[in-house]
Design a protein around this motif. Structure first.
Motif, mmCIF file in Angstrom:
data_model
loop_
_atom_site.group_PDB
_atom_site.id
_atom_site.type_symbol
_atom_site.label_atom_id
_atom_site.label_comp_id
_atom_site.label_asym_id
_atom_site.label_seq_id
_atom_site.Cartn_x
_atom_site.Cartn_y
_atom_site.Cartn_z
ATOM 1 N N PRO A 1 0.822 -1.215 0.000
ATOM 2 C CA PRO A 1 0.000 0.000 0.000
ATOM 3 C C PRO A 1 0.855 1.264 0.000
ATOM 4 N N ALA A 2 0.462 2.253 -0.788
ATOM 5 C CA ALA A 2 1.255 3.472 -0.928
ATOM 6 C C ALA A 2 1.324 4.276 0.360
ATOM 7 N N ASP A 3 0.295 4.206 1.183
ATOM 8 C CA ASP A 3 0.280 5.049 2.376
ATOM 9 C C ASP A 3 1.221 4.563 3.467
ATOM 10 N N VAL A 4 1.854 3.420 3.274
ATOM 11 C CA VAL A 4 2.841 2.952 4.237
ATOM 12 C C VAL A 4 3.968 3.969 4.373
ATOM 13 N N PHE A 5 4.391 4.558 3.275
ATOM 14 C CA PHE A 5 5.504 5.498 3.302
ATOM 15 C C PHE A 5 5.157 6.751 4.109
ATOM 16 N N ALA A 6 3.894 7.187 4.039
ATOM 17 C CA ALA A 6 3.469 8.337 4.831
ATOM 18 C C ALA A 6 3.542 8.018 6.321
ATOM 19 N N GLN A 7 3.189 6.806 6.684
ATOM 20 C CA GLN A 7 3.250 6.400 8.087
ATOM 21 C C GLN A 7 4.695 6.276 8.563
ATOM 22 N N LEU A 8 5.565 5.799 7.697
ATOM 23 C CA LEU A 8 6.984 5.715 8.053
ATOM 24 C C LEU A 8 7.590 7.106 8.216
ATOM 25 N N ARG A 9 7.170 8.038 7.367
ATOM 26 C CA ARG A 9 7.650 9.418 7.516
ATOM 27 C C ARG A 9 7.138 10.023 8.822
ATOM 28 N N ALA A 10 5.900 9.713 9.169
ATOM 29 C CA ALA A 10 5.335 10.203 10.435
ATOM 30 C C ALA A 10 6.118 9.642 11.617
ATOM 31 N N ALA A 11 6.540 8.386 11.506
ATOM 32 C CA ALA A 11 7.350 7.785 12.573
ATOM 33 C C ALA A 11 8.672 8.523 12.722
ATOM 34 N N GLY A 12 9.283 8.851 11.594
ATOM 35 C CA GLY A 12 10.557 9.556 11.633
ATOM 36 C C GLY A 12 10.449 10.968 12.162
ATOM 37 N N ALA A 13 9.291 11.598 11.964
ATOM 38 C CA ALA A 13 9.102 12.983 12.400
ATOM 39 C C ALA A 13 8.572 13.099 13.826
ATOM 40 N N ALA A 14 8.094 12.009 14.394
ATOM 41 C CA ALA A 14 7.511 12.045 15.734
ATOM 42 C C ALA A 14 8.549 12.466 16.770
ATOM 43 N N ARG A 15 8.127 13.259 17.734
ATOM 44 C CA ARG A 15 9.072 13.817 18.706
ATOM 45 C C ARG A 15 9.314 12.922 19.913
ATOM 46 N N THR A 16 8.432 11.983 20.166
ATOM 47 C CA THR A 16 8.627 11.094 21.308
ATOM 48 C C THR A 16 8.785 9.662 20.815
ATOM 49 N N VAL A 17 9.488 8.862 21.597
ATOM 50 C CA VAL A 17 9.694 7.466 21.221
ATOM 51 C C VAL A 17 8.365 6.724 21.179
ATOM 52 N N ALA A 18 7.474 7.031 22.116
ATOM 53 C CA ALA A 18 6.177 6.355 22.150
ATOM 54 C C ALA A 18 5.407 6.586 20.857
ATOM 55 N N LYS A 19 5.453 7.821 20.346
ATOM 56 C CA LYS A 19 4.757 8.119 19.093
ATOM 57 C C LYS A 19 5.446 7.462 17.904
#
Length: 210
Positions: free
Chosen positions: A26-44
């Protein structure tokens, strides 16, 4: 390895390749991976990585050998991080402890390079996961990333069945990129088997000498 297992392995690998080729990602996987990289806390970061893993493997889940009630994977070693461990008490009410045998990322990677253990499986006693209850995962919605990517792409559970002393190759779905980010986005994490974070009777299972 028994003749039945040896005969199945090449067929299982062929089935897995066919399923992967037909499924795509699915194409939206990459958006979720980018969100993981941009998240400010480890939990997020962990939260977004879990979502990405689920979405990445969603097309394959329906054609995998994994079924409700199958618990083979709940009896193998399972490495998680302290951040993942802190999410589980919210679902279970069971507090996590700081494992005496926890290691840092650099130690985990060094041991993997030395082939003494794999990045996804610290040595642990082959007892059931502490969250296995009546044949089902009691923390399924918040289960660690390693659980989410343990997807057998064969047609049945033959290769998942635990055979003492035999290392059977299982055609698991490829989640290499997500596992890599799991390591990279938790630079200060502590790693240990889930049984060490949630020991039975308040004790930590002993690790065999490498």
């Amino acid at each position: 390895m028994t003749p039945a297992l040896a005969e199945r392995v090449p067929l299982a690998m062929q089935r897995a390749r066919a399923k992967v080729a037909a499924a795509g990602s699915p194409a939206d996987v990459f958006a979720q991976l980018r969100a993981a990289g941009a998240a400010r806390t480890v939990a997020k970061r962990v939260h977004w990585l879990q979502r990405a893993a689920d979405r990445h493997l969603e097309p394959l889940a329906a054609v995998s050998a994994c079924r409700s009630g199958c618990t083979h994977c709940c009896h193998i070693a399972l490495t998680i991080t302290d951040a993942e461990a802190q999410l589980l008490p919210q679902a279970s009410g069971r507090p996590a402890v700081r494992p005496a045998d926890a290691v840092r990322r650099e130690d985990l990677q060094a041991m993997a390079r030395d082939e003494r253990l794999q990045v996804d499986a610290l040595d642990a006693e082959l007892v059931s996961c502490p969250f296995l209850s009546e044949g089902a995962c009691s923390v399924y919605a918040t289960c660690p990333l390693a659980c989410r990517v343990q997807l057998n792409l064969d047609d049945d559970d033959l290769l998942c069945q635990l055979v003492p002393g035999v290392d059977v190759p299982v055609p698991y779905a490829d989640a290499t990129s997500i596992r890599g980010l799991w390591l990279a986005l938790q630079p200060s994490a502590l790693y240990a088997d889930i049984r060490s974070f949630f020991p039975a009777g308040g004790t930590v299972p002993a690790r065999p000498t490498p």
